[in-house]
Design an enzyme around this catalytic site. Structure first.
Site, PDB file in Angstrom:
ATOM      1  N   ASN A 252      -6.678  -0.549   3.508  1.00  0.00           N
ATOM      2  CA  ASN A 252      -6.014  -0.488   4.818  1.00  0.00           C
ATOM      3  C   ASN A 252      -6.663  -1.502   5.752  1.00  0.00           C
ATOM      4  O   ASN A 252      -7.555  -2.240   5.341  1.00  0.00           O
ATOM      5  CB  ASN A 252      -6.076   0.934   5.382  1.00  0.00           C
ATOM      6  CG  ASN A 252      -7.509   1.401   5.506  1.00  0.00           C
ATOM      7  OD1 ASN A 252      -8.300   0.838   6.257  1.00  0.00           O
ATOM      8  ND2 ASN A 252      -7.865   2.416   4.722  1.00  0.00           N
TER       9      ASN A 252
ATOM     10  N   ASP B 113      -5.924   7.989   1.364  1.00  0.00           N
ATOM     11  CA  ASP B 113      -5.456   9.340   1.037  1.00  0.00           C
ATOM     12  C   ASP B 113      -4.953   9.423  -0.406  1.00  0.00           C
ATOM     13  O   ASP B 113      -4.840  10.497  -0.970  1.00  0.00           O
ATOM     14  CB  ASP B 113      -4.323   9.738   1.988  1.00  0.00           C
ATOM     15  CG  ASP B 113      -4.837   9.906   3.406  1.00  0.00           C
ATOM     16  OD1 ASP B 113      -5.895  10.533   3.574  1.00  0.00           O
ATOM     17  OD2 ASP B 113      -4.207   9.380   4.341  1.00  0.00           O
TER      18      ASP B 113
ATOM     19  N   LYS C 101      -5.123  -6.905 -16.300  1.00  0.00           N
ATOM     20  CA  LYS C 101      -4.278  -7.281 -15.157  1.00  0.00           C
ATOM     21  C   LYS C 101      -2.803  -6.966 -15.466  1.00  0.00           C
ATOM     22  O   LYS C 101      -2.306  -7.346 -16.534  1.00  0.00           O
ATOM     23  CB  LYS C 101      -4.460  -8.778 -14.890  1.00  0.00           C
ATOM     24  CG  LYS C 101      -3.755  -9.253 -13.663  1.00  0.00           C
ATOM     25  CD  LYS C 101      -3.968 -10.736 -13.460  1.00  0.00           C
ATOM     26  CE  LYS C 101      -3.040 -11.257 -12.399  1.00  0.00           C
ATOM     27  NZ  LYS C 101      -3.031 -12.715 -12.344  1.00  0.00           N
TER      28      LYS C 101
HETATM   29  O1  PMT Z   1     -12.579  -0.088  11.512  1.00  0.00           O
HETATM   30  P1  PMT Z   1     -11.813  -0.617  12.721  1.00  0.00           P
HETATM   31  O2  PMT Z   1     -11.024  -1.859  12.395  1.00  0.00           O
HETATM   32  O3  PMT Z   1     -12.700  -0.766  13.933  1.00  0.00           O
HETATM   33  O4  PMT Z   1     -10.704   0.484  13.105  1.00  0.00           O
HETATM   34  C1  PMT Z   1     -11.062   1.728  13.590  1.00  0.00           C
HETATM   35  C2  PMT Z   1     -10.194   2.863  13.017  1.00  0.00           C
HETATM   36  C3  PMT Z   1      -8.770   2.726  13.497  1.00  0.00           C
HETATM   37  C4  PMT Z   1     -10.223   2.851  11.480  1.00  0.00           C
HETATM   38  C5  PMT Z   1     -10.832   4.197  13.529  1.00  0.00           C
HETATM   39  O5  PMT Z   1     -10.798   4.204  14.921  1.00  0.00           O
HETATM   40  C6  PMT Z   1     -10.102   5.429  12.981  1.00  0.00           C
HETATM   41  O6  PMT Z   1      -9.140   5.904  13.535  1.00  0.00           O
HETATM   42  N1  PMT Z   1     -10.597   5.981  11.830  1.00  0.00           N
HETATM   43  C7  PMT Z   1      -9.958   7.064  11.091  1.00  0.00           C
HETATM   44  C8  PMT Z   1      -8.779   6.538  10.324  1.00  0.00           C
HETATM   45  C9  PMT Z   1      -8.142   7.611   9.485  1.00  0.00           C
HETATM   46  O7  PMT Z   1      -8.330   7.610   8.295  1.00  0.00           O
HETATM   47  O8  PMT Z   1      -7.473   8.514  10.150  1.00  0.00           O
HETATM   48  P2  PMT Z   1      -6.696   9.769   9.437  1.00  0.00           P
HETATM   49  O9  PMT Z   1      -5.968  10.382  10.563  1.00  0.00           O
HETATM   50  O10 PMT Z   1      -5.966   9.301   8.244  1.00  0.00           O
HETATM   51  O11 PMT Z   1      -7.883  10.697   8.946  1.00  0.00           O
HETATM   52  C10 PMT Z   1      -8.449  11.711   9.777  1.00  0.00           C
HETATM   53  C11 PMT Z   1      -9.926  11.903   9.473  1.00  0.00           C
HETATM   54  O12 PMT Z   1     -10.086  12.358   8.137  1.00  0.00           O
HETATM   55  C12 PMT Z   1     -10.756  10.643   9.587  1.00  0.00           C
HETATM   56  O13 PMT Z   1     -11.966  10.975  10.274  1.00  0.00           O
HETATM   57  C13 PMT Z   1     -11.037  10.242   8.144  1.00  0.00           C
HETATM   58  O14 PMT Z   1     -12.336   9.631   8.022  1.00  0.00           O
HETATM   59  C14 PMT Z   1     -11.004  11.590   7.432  1.00  0.00           C
HETATM   60  N2  PMT Z   1     -10.577  11.535   6.020  1.00  0.00           N
HETATM   61  C15 PMT Z   1      -9.369  11.029   5.678  1.00  0.00           C
HETATM   62  C16 PMT Z   1      -8.991  11.026   4.336  1.00  0.00           C
HETATM   63  C17 PMT Z   1      -9.874  11.537   3.358  1.00  0.00           C
HETATM   64  N3  PMT Z   1      -9.574  11.536   2.069  1.00  0.00           N
HETATM   65  N4  PMT Z   1     -11.056  12.038   3.743  1.00  0.00           N
HETATM   66  C18 PMT Z   1     -11.413  12.062   5.047  1.00  0.00           C
HETATM   67  O15 PMT Z   1     -12.508  12.534   5.391  1.00  0.00           O
END
Ligand code: PMT
Length: 403
Positions: free
Chosen positions: A210, A280, A290
C-alpha cells in the site's frame, strides 16, 4: 510548532574555521522563530564578522568582554539569566578547556559560569587536537557535570588532515536542542510503534502493498524518544533512515512478521501505537517461479492476514493501546467500531482522501477518538506535530490508568 519557537538562545561563537557555519545556524534558528543572542570571543571575530551575525539574528552581538547591554545592565549576568539554552558553535579546545576548569576570563566563559541554563557544545577542530588527552579529559569532566555535546563528524578537515573534527551537521544540532528543551514526560516508559506498509509476495518479483511511507510512525517514534521514552520501532519496508540512533529498529516485511515482532515485544512495553498500514489480505499461495503473462487475465486467491491489533487488544492488560484508522468515508462511525472491536484506548482517524492527510504526505489531519466517547478534531499539521498531540494524549491516559 518547533520547541525552539520563542526560546531565548545564546549562541557562543569561538575561534575556529567552522565559525562561518554559525551564520547558517543563526538563519536556521531565526526560521524556527527562536530569539538568538550571539556572543563572540575575540578569536571568533577573526573568522566571521559580528555584523553578519547581528543582521541574521536581529539582535546586537556581544564582542566586548565588559559589555553593558543596556546602560547599567551587566551584560553577562543579564544574558546568563535570560538564556534558556546556551549553544557554543564552534566549540574550540580552548573554550572547552576553560569551562571545564572553571576559568572565566572573557564574556562567553563568564556567561556560562553565571548561567543555570543547559549548555550544548558543538566542537570542531583538527583531528589531533580532538584526540588530545587533555581535551578528551575536559570533555569527560563536562559531560559528567551534565553539559551536552554533539560530537564532530569524520571527513576531510579544513587543515587538510582527515579524521574526526568536522562540525556536526546543523540538522543534528537542532535535533539535540529540541531534545534538551523537550519535557521528559515519557521517561521510564517503553513504547512500541509500528510504521510503514507490509509486503505480501505473489511470486519472486511481485508483491501486494500500500502507499504507506512510514513517515507517521517514524515521526511518532522520534517524538516519543525525544520525550524520554525507550522506543522500539517495528517497521515494514520504507525508504526512511532510522529517525534517531537511540531508537531500536526491528525491520519486517509481511503482516505475519509484523505480528510476530509485536507479540514478542508486547511484554516489554507499556504503550503500543500502531501506525503501520498492515495488509488485510495476502495471496493464498506464493508462486515459487515468476507468473507468466500468457493468459489475458488472471485471478489471485487471497486470504485474510491475522488482525494484530485485535489480538493485542485481548491481551493488553494495563497497557495503553493506540490504533490508527485509514478511512475514506463515515470516519467517526467506522473508527469507533474498530476502537470497540479491538479494545483500544484511543484511535487516530485520518481521512486518506483529503489532500495533505494520510499516506506519504509530510502533514496529516486527524481526529482522536477515546474509549470514553470523547472526540477531538486536530487541524492539518506536520506529522511531528500530530505525533506531539497523540503523545500528549498518551501521557494523560497513562496518568489516568495509574490513579
Ligand atoms: O506511513 P505514512 O505514509 O506516513 O501514512 C500514514 C498512515 C496513513 C499509514 C497512518 O496514518 C495510518 O492511518 N495507519 C493505519 C492504516 C491502516 O491500516 O488502517 P486500517 O483502518 O486498515 O487499520 C486499523 C488498525 O488496525 C491500524 O492501526 C492497523 O495497524 C491495524 N491492523 C490492520 C490490519 C491487520 N492485519 N492488523 C492490524 O493490526
Amino acid at each position: 510548532m518547533s520547541m525552539l519557537k520563542g526560546k531565548e538562545i545564546v549562541l557562543g561563537v569561538a575561534g575556529g574555521i567552522a565559525a562561518y557555519k554559525a551564520a547558517e545556524f543563526v538563519r536556521l534558528l531565526a526560521k524556527q522563530e527562536a530569539r538568538v543572542h550571539v556572543v563572540m570571543t575575540r578569536n571568533g571575530q577573526e573568522f566571521i564578522t559580528p555584523l553578519t551575525l547581528q543582521t541574521l539574528s536581529g539582535n546586537p552581538v556581544v564582542t566586548d568582554p565588559f559589555a553593558l547591554l543596556e546602560e547599567t545592565q551587566i551584560g553577562h549576568i543579564a544574558l546568563a539569566d535570560l538564556a534558556e539554552l546556551i549553544v557554543i558553535l564552534p566549540a574550540t579546545a580552548n573554550i572547552i578547556g576553560k569551562i571545564a576548569n572553571g576559568i572565566a576570563d572573557d564574556f562567553l566563559s563568564t556567561l556560562v559560569m553565571a548561567s543555570k541554563a543547559p549548555v550544548l557544545f558543538i566542537p570542531s577542530m583538527n583531528v589531533n587536537m580532538w584526540e588530545n588527552k587533555a581535551l578528551q579529559k575536559n570533555i569527560r569532566i563536562l559531560a559528567e557535570r551534565g553539559y551536552y555535546f554533539v560530537e564532530p563528524g569524520e571527513g576531510e578537515l579544513a587543515c587538510h588532515w582527515y579524521g574526526k573534527g568536522r562540525l556536526a551537521e546543523l540538522s543534528e544540532v537542532l535535533e539535540k536542542m529540541e531534545d534538551i528543551l523537550s519535557p521528559k514526560d515519557l521517561k521510564g516508559k517503553r513504547i512500541l510503534v509500528t510504521a510503514g506498509p507490509t509486503q505480501e509476495s505473489i511470486d519472486p518479483v511481485r508483491f501486494i502493498t500500500n502507499h504507506s511511507s512510514g513517515k507517521m510512525g517514524y515521526a511518532l517514534a522520534k517524538m516519543a524518544r525525544r520525550r524520554g521514552a525507550e522506543v522500539l520501532l517495528v517497521s515494514g519496508p520504507t525508504s526512511l533512515p532510522i529517525p534517531r540512533s537511540d531508537i531500536r529498529l526491528v525491520s519486517v516485511k509481511t503482516a505475519e512478521e509484523m505480528r510476530k515482532a509485536v507479540v514478542t515485544h508486547l511484554k516489554d512495553c507499556s504503550v503500543m501505537i500502531k501506525a503501520a498500514a498492515v495488509s488485510d489480505y495476502r495471496p493464498r499461495e506464493i508462486s515459487r517461479t515468476k507468473l507468466k503473462k500468457t493468459d489475458p487475465s488472471v485471478s489471485l486467491e487471497l486470504e485474510r492476514t491475522r488482525d494484530i491489533l485485535g489480538e493485542i487488544g485481548k491481551k493488553k492488560g494495563k497497557r495503553i493501546l493506540v490504533g490508527f484508522a485509514a478511512e475514506t468515508e463515515d470516519l467517526v462511525s467506522n473508527a469507533r467500531k474498530k476502537l470497540k472491536e479491538k479494545n483500544l484506548d484511543l484511535i487516530v482517524v485520518n481521512d486518506v482522501t483529503k489532500p495533505g492527510a494520510g499516506f506519504a504526505s509530510e502533514t496529516n489531519q486527524v481526529k482522536l477518538l477515546y474509549s470514553s466517547g470523547e472526540v477531538k478534531d486536530i487541524p492539518l499539521m506536520s506529522k511531528e506535530e500530530v505525533s506531539r498531540v497523540i503523545l500528549d494524549a498518551v501521557v494523560s491516559l497513562l496518568k489516568q490508568k495509574s490513579r
